[in-house]
Design a protein around this motif. Structure first.
Motif, PDB file in Angstrom:
ATOM      1  N   ALA A 235     -35.854   6.328 -12.545  1.00 59.06           N
ATOM      2  CA  ALA A 235     -35.430   7.277 -13.282  1.00 59.06           C
ATOM      3  C   ALA A 235     -35.612   7.333 -14.794  1.00 59.06           C
ATOM      4  O   ALA A 235     -35.834   6.297 -15.397  1.00 59.06           O
ATOM      5  CB  ALA A 235     -34.064   7.777 -13.091  1.00 59.06           C
ATOM      6  N   ARG A 236     -35.915   8.397 -15.659  1.00 58.39           N
ATOM      7  CA  ARG A 236     -36.134   8.459 -17.096  1.00 58.39           C
ATOM      8  C   ARG A 236     -35.182   9.608 -17.546  1.00 58.39           C
ATOM      9  O   ARG A 236     -35.039  10.655 -16.970  1.00 58.39           O
ATOM     10  CB  ARG A 236     -37.251   8.776 -17.476  1.00 58.39           C
ATOM     11  N   LEU A 237     -34.436   9.207 -18.586  1.00 62.40           N
ATOM     12  CA  LEU A 237     -33.447  10.112 -19.313  1.00 62.40           C
ATOM     13  C   LEU A 237     -34.187  10.242 -20.823  1.00 62.40           C
ATOM     14  O   LEU A 237     -33.907   9.208 -21.500  1.00 62.40           O
ATOM     15  CB  LEU A 237     -31.932   9.803 -19.582  1.00 62.40           C
ATOM     16  N   ASP A 238     -34.471  11.397 -21.204  1.00 61.82           N
ATOM     17  CA  ASP A 238     -35.304  11.723 -22.750  1.00 61.82           C
ATOM     18  C   ASP A 238     -34.047  11.796 -23.455  1.00 61.82           C
ATOM     19  O   ASP A 238     -33.111  12.596 -23.111  1.00 61.82           O
ATOM     20  CB  ASP A 238     -36.116  12.681 -22.440  1.00 61.82           C
ATOM     21  N   VAL A 239     -34.230  11.314 -24.735  1.00 60.42           N
ATOM     22  CA  VAL A 239     -33.039  11.560 -25.665  1.00 60.42           C
ATOM     23  C   VAL A 239     -33.520  12.153 -27.018  1.00 60.42           C
ATOM     24  O   VAL A 239     -34.582  11.651 -27.669  1.00 60.42           O
ATOM     25  CB  VAL A 239     -32.384  10.294 -26.087  1.00 60.42           C
ATOM     26  N   ILE A 240     -33.202  13.247 -27.311  1.00 63.11           N
ATOM     27  CA  ILE A 240     -33.498  14.054 -28.553  1.00 63.11           C
ATOM     28  C   ILE A 240     -32.542  14.072 -29.684  1.00 63.11           C
ATOM     29  O   ILE A 240     -31.505  14.672 -29.316  1.00 63.11           O
ATOM     30  CB  ILE A 240     -33.955  15.275 -28.279  1.00 63.11           C
ATOM     31  N   PRO A 241     -32.590  13.264 -30.819  1.00 64.67           N
ATOM     32  CA  PRO A 241     -31.679  13.281 -31.748  1.00 64.67           C
ATOM     33  C   PRO A 241     -31.030  14.766 -32.330  1.00 64.67           C
ATOM     34  O   PRO A 241     -29.777  14.805 -32.505  1.00 64.67           O
ATOM     35  CB  PRO A 241     -32.161  12.470 -32.696  1.00 64.67           C
TER      36      PRO A 241
ATOM     37  N   PRO B  55     -32.743  16.787 -20.828  1.00 66.88           N
ATOM     38  CA  PRO B  55     -32.678  15.626 -21.494  1.00 66.88           C
ATOM     39  C   PRO B  55     -31.250  15.567 -22.182  1.00 66.88           C
ATOM     40  O   PRO B  55     -30.352  16.661 -22.008  1.00 66.88           O
ATOM     41  CB  PRO B  55     -33.747  16.000 -22.840  1.00 66.88           C
ATOM     42  N   LEU B  56     -30.915  14.321 -23.075  1.00 65.97           N
ATOM     43  CA  LEU B  56     -29.712  14.316 -23.820  1.00 65.97           C
ATOM     44  C   LEU B  56     -30.096  14.933 -25.331  1.00 65.97           C
ATOM     45  O   LEU B  56     -30.908  14.056 -25.727  1.00 65.97           O
ATOM     46  CB  LEU B  56     -29.236  12.960 -23.606  1.00 65.97           C
ATOM     47  N   LEU B  57     -29.515  15.959 -25.645  1.00 68.27           N
ATOM     48  CA  LEU B  57     -29.422  16.461 -27.037  1.00 68.27           C
ATOM     49  C   LEU B  57     -28.252  16.053 -27.813  1.00 68.27           C
ATOM     50  O   LEU B  57     -27.255  16.400 -27.428  1.00 68.27           O
ATOM     51  CB  LEU B  57     -29.929  17.866 -26.919  1.00 68.27           C
ATOM     52  N   ALA B  58     -28.414  15.321 -28.989  1.00 64.57           N
ATOM     53  CA  ALA B  58     -27.358  14.742 -29.537  1.00 64.57           C
ATOM     54  C   ALA B  58     -26.680  15.973 -30.486  1.00 64.57           C
ATOM     55  O   ALA B  58     -25.689  16.000 -30.737  1.00 64.57           O
ATOM     56  CB  ALA B  58     -27.384  13.528 -30.283  1.00 64.57           C
ATOM     57  N   ARG B  59     -27.496  16.642 -31.273  1.00 64.21           N
ATOM     58  CA  ARG B  59     -27.046  17.530 -32.354  1.00 64.21           C
ATOM     59  C   ARG B  59     -28.259  18.960 -31.999  1.00 64.21           C
ATOM     60  O   ARG B  59     -29.441  18.697 -31.838  1.00 64.21           O
ATOM     61  CB  ARG B  59     -27.272  16.958 -33.618  1.00 64.21           C
ATOM     62  N   ASP B  60     -27.479  20.137 -32.423  1.00 58.73           N
ATOM     63  CA  ASP B  60     -28.195  21.310 -32.393  1.00 58.73           C
ATOM     64  C   ASP B  60     -29.132  21.566 -33.636  1.00 58.73           C
ATOM     65  O   ASP B  60     -29.172  20.737 -34.387  1.00 58.73           O
ATOM     66  CB  ASP B  60     -27.374  22.336 -32.045  1.00 58.73           C
ATOM     67  N   ALA B  61     -29.813  22.506 -33.669  1.00 57.31           N
ATOM     68  CA  ALA B  61     -30.834  22.905 -34.834  1.00 57.31           C
ATOM     69  C   ALA B  61     -29.966  22.950 -36.078  1.00 57.31           C
ATOM     70  O   ALA B  61     -30.521  22.571 -37.025  1.00 57.31           O
ATOM     71  CB  ALA B  61     -31.620  24.123 -34.475  1.00 57.31           C
ATOM     72  N   GLY B  62     -28.759  23.496 -36.046  1.00 53.57           N
ATOM     73  CA  GLY B  62     -27.914  23.396 -37.284  1.00 53.57           C
ATOM     74  C   GLY B  62     -27.260  21.925 -37.806  1.00 53.57           C
ATOM     75  O   GLY B  62     -26.454  21.732 -38.663  1.00 53.57           O
ATOM     76  N   GLY B  63     -27.384  20.975 -36.857  1.00 54.63           N
ATOM     77  CA  GLY B  63     -26.789  19.647 -37.241  1.00 54.63           C
ATOM     78  C   GLY B  63     -25.571  19.388 -36.502  1.00 54.63           C
ATOM     79  O   GLY B  63     -25.107  18.146 -36.723  1.00 54.63           O
TER      80      GLY B  63
END
Length: 316
Positions: free
Chosen positions: A203-209, A256-264
């Motif tokens: 498995a692979r989990l992509d991480v997007i800051p 994916p795992l998204l850490a922060r939205d477009a507003g930060g």
């Protein structure tokens, strides 16, 4: 007692989980989102693990997060860098975990060292859980930091993903899980390594800051031995509430795992990670300002103001 810091450096005292605190060098390599995501994927899928190994454990971040969430387990780390080894041993002691958590100083590429750990920790059966957060940059692709700890954390001076997977393949129990972090775009190197080592890439989990600013920065990858792969994959998928993708036999894509939205602002996924490790969600909190605004703000600080700015560790 905290380990002695370089006279030109100092240590910060930071919450790693709700129960674990660690010392980190303020201007050295510090734990971050890749460590947290690696520990989360590993622990969530290995709740019954009894013996665990963290390769290149650094200051002990992944090792100690796993120890906090797996109270029944004995955990071992391998770390070659003297300053990181000293920090890891000090962080284990300060949290009173010496009886079931230890670190051996040495190079993870040393087969005798890995084989000795397998024999000592598991009677030769292998580890139920193996973790690793290798440096991302091959030698020659980036300038090495003058700080030895930071240089080794960034550049593959003692190996990268292939070498970590080789060590994991030697250490893994028949039904064990290996969880390794790698820079985005490393899939070709991973595929070549697992083919050579006979591992199954599960498995692979992509991480997007942060949404809209950067794409996938890194990914967390799960591996197992062929005999145990079906059962281990079922554990991984069940722990992360997904079904296997119809992708032609490649690794199942989680997230994916998204850490922060477009507003930060932190996402609910980021808050869930904090809760998983027993940390306060800190909701509500101000959104992180856009990068250009932050750079402009930092340029206005006087040196004394920057020194006084509070240090915050953890996600994002």
């Amino acid at each position: 007692m905290a380990p002695e810091a370089d006279p030109h450096d100092d240590l910060t005292d930071d919450a790693l989980t709700g129960c674990i605190r660690v010392w980190q060098r303020r201007r050295g390599h510090r734990y971050s989102l890749d460590d947290v995501a690696t520990a989360w994927v590993a622990v969530a899928a290995s709740a019954e693990a009894r013996v665990c190994l963290d390769l290149g454990c650094g200051l002990g971040s992944v090792l100690l997060m796993a120890a906090d969430r797996l109270p029944q387990a004995r955990l071992f780390g391998v770390e070659a860098q003297p300053i990181a080894y000293d920090l890891a041993t000090a962080n284990i002691a300060r949290n009173g975990l010496q009886e079931r958590v230890s670190v051996q100083q040495g190079d993870l590429r040393d087969h005798a060292l890995i084989d000795g750990l397998v024999a000592r920790a598991s009677g030769g059966e292998g580890f139920d859980l193996v973790t690793g957060t290798p440096p991302y940059m091959p030698v020659g692709t980036a300038t090495a930091s003058r700080d030895s700890q930071r240089a080794h954390a960034r550049l593959e001076l003692r190996g990268g993903v292939p070498e970590y997977l080789q060590a994991a393949a030697r250490a893994l129990a028949p039904s064990g899980l290996a969880v390794v972090c790698a820079q985005a775009g490393a899939e070709g190197r991973i595929a070549a390594a697992v083919a050579q080592l006979g591992l199954c890439w599960l498995a692979r989990l992509d991480v997007i800051p942060m949404a809209g600013r950067k794409g996938r920065l890194f990914a967390i990858h799960c591996f197992a031995r062929p005999a145990g792969a079906p059962a281990v994959l079922s554990r991984v998928l069940a722990s992360h509430c997904v079904e296997r993708a119809a992708d032609g036999g490649g690794p199942c894509v989680l997230g994916p795992l998204l850490a922060r939205d477009a507003g930060g602002a932190r996402t609910e996924q980021a808050y869930a990670l904090r809760r998983f490790f027993g940390l306060s969600p800190e909701q509500p909190e101000p959104a992180s300002p856009p990068l250009r605004e932050r750079k402009a703000e930092l340029r206005t600080f006087a040196p004394a103001e920057k020194a006084a700015k509070p240090e915050r560790a953890g996600l994002g």
